[in-house]
Write a protein that holds these residues in place. Structure first.
Motif, PDB file in Angstrom:
ATOM      1  N   VAL A  20       0.877  -1.172   0.000  1.00  0.00           N
ATOM      2  CA  VAL A  20       0.000   0.000   0.000  1.00  0.00           C
ATOM      3  C   VAL A  20       0.913   1.220   0.000  1.00  0.00           C
ATOM      4  O   VAL A  20       1.962   1.221   0.630  1.00  0.00           O
ATOM      5  CB  VAL A  20      -0.970   0.010   1.212  1.00  0.00           C
ATOM      6  CG1 VAL A  20      -0.226  -0.041   2.532  1.00  0.00           C
ATOM      7  CG2 VAL A  20      -1.884   1.215   1.161  1.00  0.00           C
ATOM      8  N   GLN A  21       0.515   2.226  -0.740  1.00  0.00           N
ATOM      9  CA  GLN A  21       1.271   3.475  -0.786  1.00  0.00           C
ATOM     10  C   GLN A  21       0.415   4.561  -0.140  1.00  0.00           C
ATOM     11  O   GLN A  21      -0.707   4.809  -0.571  1.00  0.00           O
ATOM     12  CB  GLN A  21       1.613   3.843  -2.231  1.00  0.00           C
ATOM     13  CG  GLN A  21       2.553   5.012  -2.321  1.00  0.00           C
ATOM     14  CD  GLN A  21       3.226   5.071  -3.668  1.00  0.00           C
ATOM     15  OE1 GLN A  21       3.918   4.144  -4.044  1.00  0.00           O
ATOM     16  NE2 GLN A  21       3.013   6.156  -4.383  1.00  0.00           N
ATOM     17  N   LYS A  22       0.963   5.184   0.921  1.00  0.00           N
ATOM     18  CA  LYS A  22       0.207   6.156   1.702  1.00  0.00           C
ATOM     19  C   LYS A  22       0.844   7.526   1.588  1.00  0.00           C
ATOM     20  O   LYS A  22       2.064   7.661   1.687  1.00  0.00           O
ATOM     21  CB  LYS A  22       0.182   5.747   3.177  1.00  0.00           C
ATOM     22  CG  LYS A  22      -0.508   4.430   3.425  1.00  0.00           C
ATOM     23  CD  LYS A  22      -0.561   4.126   4.906  1.00  0.00           C
ATOM     24  CE  LYS A  22      -1.416   2.891   5.155  1.00  0.00           C
ATOM     25  NZ  LYS A  22      -1.699   2.705   6.573  1.00  0.00           N
ATOM     26  N   PRO A  23       0.009   8.570   1.402  1.00  0.00           N
ATOM     27  CA  PRO A  23       0.559   9.922   1.371  1.00  0.00           C
ATOM     28  C   PRO A  23       1.071  10.317   2.761  1.00  0.00           C
ATOM     29  O   PRO A  23       0.512   9.892   3.777  1.00  0.00           O
ATOM     30  CB  PRO A  23      -0.617  10.798   0.961  1.00  0.00           C
ATOM     31  CG  PRO A  23      -1.836   9.989   1.232  1.00  0.00           C
ATOM     32  CD  PRO A  23      -1.433   8.547   1.208  1.00  0.00           C
ATOM     33  N   GLN A  24       2.134  11.094   2.789  1.00  0.00           N
ATOM     34  CA  GLN A  24       2.722  11.535   4.058  1.00  0.00           C
ATOM     35  C   GLN A  24       1.997  12.787   4.550  1.00  0.00           C
ATOM     36  O   GLN A  24       2.499  13.893   4.434  1.00  0.00           O
ATOM     37  CB  GLN A  24       4.210  11.817   3.882  1.00  0.00           C
ATOM     38  CG  GLN A  24       5.003  10.593   3.523  1.00  0.00           C
ATOM     39  CD  GLN A  24       6.485  10.853   3.592  1.00  0.00           C
ATOM     40  OE1 GLN A  24       7.007  11.265   4.608  1.00  0.00           O
ATOM     41  NE2 GLN A  24       7.160  10.605   2.473  1.00  0.00           N
ATOM     42  N   ARG A  25       0.785  12.557   5.072  1.00  0.00           N
ATOM     43  CA  ARG A  25      -0.008  13.661   5.612  1.00  0.00           C
ATOM     44  C   ARG A  25      -0.978  13.110   6.640  1.00  0.00           C
ATOM     45  O   ARG A  25      -1.250  11.921   6.671  1.00  0.00           O
ATOM     46  CB  ARG A  25      -0.762  14.402   4.518  1.00  0.00           C
ATOM     47  CG  ARG A  25      -1.774  13.548   3.789  1.00  0.00           C
ATOM     48  CD  ARG A  25      -2.516  14.359   2.729  1.00  0.00           C
ATOM     49  NE  ARG A  25      -3.494  13.569   2.056  1.00  0.00           N
ATOM     50  CZ  ARG A  25      -4.699  13.263   2.539  1.00  0.00           C
ATOM     51  NH1 ARG A  25      -5.088  13.690   3.713  1.00  0.00           N
ATOM     52  NH2 ARG A  25      -5.546  12.533   1.840  1.00  0.00           N
ATOM     53  N   GLY A  28      -5.467  10.486   6.895  1.00  0.00           N
ATOM     54  CA  GLY A  28      -5.778   9.259   6.172  1.00  0.00           C
ATOM     55  C   GLY A  28      -6.400   9.526   4.814  1.00  0.00           C
ATOM     56  O   GLY A  28      -6.541  10.654   4.366  1.00  0.00           O
ATOM     57  N   GLY A  29      -6.761   8.472   4.155  1.00  0.00           N
ATOM     58  CA  GLY A  29      -7.371   8.577   2.834  1.00  0.00           C
ATOM     59  C   GLY A  29      -6.337   8.699   1.734  1.00  0.00           C
ATOM     60  O   GLY A  29      -5.150   8.901   1.972  1.00  0.00           O
ATOM     61  N   ASN A  30      -6.785   8.536   0.524  1.00  0.00           N
ATOM     62  CA  ASN A  30      -5.962   8.657  -0.677  1.00  0.00           C
ATOM     63  C   ASN A  30      -4.844   7.630  -0.764  1.00  0.00           C
ATOM     64  O   ASN A  30      -3.831   7.860  -1.421  1.00  0.00           O
ATOM     65  CB  ASN A  30      -5.394  10.078  -0.820  1.00  0.00           C
ATOM     66  CG  ASN A  30      -6.485  11.113  -0.880  1.00  0.00           C
ATOM     67  OD1 ASN A  30      -7.420  11.004  -1.670  1.00  0.00           O
ATOM     68  ND2 ASN A  30      -6.394  12.107  -0.013  1.00  0.00           N
ATOM     69  N   GLU A  36      -4.240   0.196  -9.022  1.00  0.00           N
ATOM     70  CA  GLU A  36      -4.017   1.644  -8.985  1.00  0.00           C
ATOM     71  C   GLU A  36      -2.602   1.948  -8.511  1.00  0.00           C
ATOM     72  O   GLU A  36      -1.926   2.831  -9.045  1.00  0.00           O
ATOM     73  CB  GLU A  36      -5.037   2.325  -8.078  1.00  0.00           C
ATOM     74  CG  GLU A  36      -4.901   3.841  -8.082  1.00  0.00           C
ATOM     75  CD  GLU A  36      -5.892   4.540  -7.159  1.00  0.00           C
ATOM     76  OE1 GLU A  36      -6.055   5.753  -7.341  1.00  0.00           O
ATOM     77  OE2 GLU A  36      -6.472   3.889  -6.268  1.00  0.00           O
ATOM     78  N   LEU A  37      -2.124   1.195  -7.535  1.00  0.00           N
ATOM     79  CA  LEU A  37      -0.757   1.353  -7.052  1.00  0.00           C
ATOM     80  C   LEU A  37       0.243   1.051  -8.159  1.00  0.00           C
ATOM     81  O   LEU A  37       1.163   1.829  -8.411  1.00  0.00           O
ATOM     82  CB  LEU A  37      -0.509   0.435  -5.848  1.00  0.00           C
ATOM     83  CG  LEU A  37       0.937   0.284  -5.394  1.00  0.00           C
ATOM     84  CD1 LEU A  37       1.537   1.624  -4.989  1.00  0.00           C
ATOM     85  CD2 LEU A  37       1.033  -0.710  -4.251  1.00  0.00           C
ATOM     86  N   ALA A  38       0.057  -0.063  -8.842  1.00  0.00           N
ATOM     87  CA  ALA A  38       0.975  -0.440  -9.929  1.00  0.00           C
ATOM     88  C   ALA A  38       1.018   0.631 -11.009  1.00  0.00           C
ATOM     89  O   ALA A  38       2.094   1.014 -11.491  1.00  0.00           O
ATOM     90  CB  ALA A  38       0.549  -1.788 -10.516  1.00  0.00           C
ATOM     91  N   SER A  39      -0.145   1.140 -11.373  1.00  0.00           N
ATOM     92  CA  SER A  39      -0.228   2.176 -12.405  1.00  0.00           C
ATOM     93  C   SER A  39       0.469   3.460 -11.970  1.00  0.00           C
ATOM     94  O   SER A  39       1.229   4.066 -12.732  1.00  0.00           O
ATOM     95  CB  SER A  39      -1.701   2.449 -12.718  1.00  0.00           C
ATOM     96  OG  SER A  39      -1.834   3.539 -13.590  1.00  0.00           O
ATOM     97  N   GLU A  40       0.207   3.896 -10.732  1.00  0.00           N
ATOM     98  CA  GLU A  40       0.794   5.145 -10.240  1.00  0.00           C
ATOM     99  C   GLU A  40       2.301   5.029 -10.031  1.00  0.00           C
ATOM    100  O   GLU A  40       3.024   6.006 -10.232  1.00  0.00           O
ATOM    101  CB  GLU A  40       0.104   5.584  -8.939  1.00  0.00           C
ATOM    102  CG  GLU A  40      -1.317   6.060  -9.156  1.00  0.00           C
ATOM    103  CD  GLU A  40      -1.397   7.289 -10.049  1.00  0.00           C
ATOM    104  OE1 GLU A  40      -0.820   8.331  -9.706  1.00  0.00           O
ATOM    105  OE2 GLU A  40      -2.037   7.196 -11.114  1.00  0.00           O
ATOM    106  N   GLY A 115     -10.103   4.507   4.639  1.00  0.00           N
ATOM    107  CA  GLY A 115     -11.040   5.275   5.446  1.00  0.00           C
ATOM    108  C   GLY A 115     -11.184   4.731   6.846  1.00  0.00           C
ATOM    109  O   GLY A 115     -10.783   3.611   7.144  1.00  0.00           O
ATOM    110  N   GLY A 116     -11.785   5.541   7.701  1.00  0.00           N
ATOM    111  CA  GLY A 116     -11.926   5.165   9.091  1.00  0.00           C
ATOM    112  C   GLY A 116     -13.235   5.632   9.676  1.00  0.00           C
ATOM    113  O   GLY A 116     -14.239   5.772   8.977  1.00  0.00           O
ATOM    114  N   VAL A 117     -13.204   5.924  10.969  1.00  0.00           N
ATOM    115  CA  VAL A 117     -14.402   6.315  11.692  1.00  0.00           C
ATOM    116  C   VAL A 117     -14.957   7.631  11.141  1.00  0.00           C
ATOM    117  O   VAL A 117     -16.150   7.739  10.847  1.00  0.00           O
ATOM    118  CB  VAL A 117     -14.108   6.418  13.207  1.00  0.00           C
ATOM    119  CG1 VAL A 117     -15.319   6.934  13.957  1.00  0.00           C
ATOM    120  CG2 VAL A 117     -13.676   5.055  13.753  1.00  0.00           C
TER     121      VAL A 117
END
Length: 130
Positions: A20-25, A28-30, A36-40, A115-117
């Motif tokens: 999983v690739q997570k934005p550094q912010r 959460g989300g995005n 989608e990961l492979a493409s990006e 996503g979360g609560v």
């Protein structure tokens, strides 16, 4: 970055289901998963990639649960995520406090990736120690 970053990118492109690739912010989300990961990973420049953290994907144990939110319930296979919080306070290099400050257990249906609560896809839960 560097050599280890290039190697991790190769592994993720070869097996995007395992990462999983997570934005550094905050917030959460995005997150990017699977195709989608492979493409990006192929599309993004090194500068764009530096705004993300690539992580091995955790596949937690699933359990059947009933999730209740706003008086409505849904039953299904779910996963639990336990977050542990700490407090750290220092002044002029001297540590004044470094301690455990609490936890949050959230439960969401196993089919939900992101996503979360606050996003409305998970519920706050309570651990039971046996």
């Amino acid at each position: 970055g560097g050599e280890s970053g290039l190697e991790a990118g190769k592994l993720a492109r070869a097996n995007p289901q395992g990462y999983v690739q997570k934005p550094q912010r905050e917030g959460g989300g995005n997150n990017l998963y699977e195709e989608e990961l492979a493409s990006e990973l192929k599309r993004m420049s090194a500068t764009e990639l530096s705004a993300y953290v690539l992580m091995e994907r955790i596949k937690p144990v699933m359990n059947e649960s009933i999730l209740v939110r706003n008086g409505l319930y849904v039953k299904g296979m779910s996963v639990f995520e336990l977050g542990m919080f700490g407090a750290y306070l220092a002044k002029n290099g001297a540590v004044l406090r470094n301690s455990f400050s609490g936890h949050l257990l959230r439960t969401k249906l196993s089919a939900v990736d992101d996503g979360g609560v606050a996003a409305g896809v998970a519920v706050v839960d309570s651990p039971v120690l046996i």
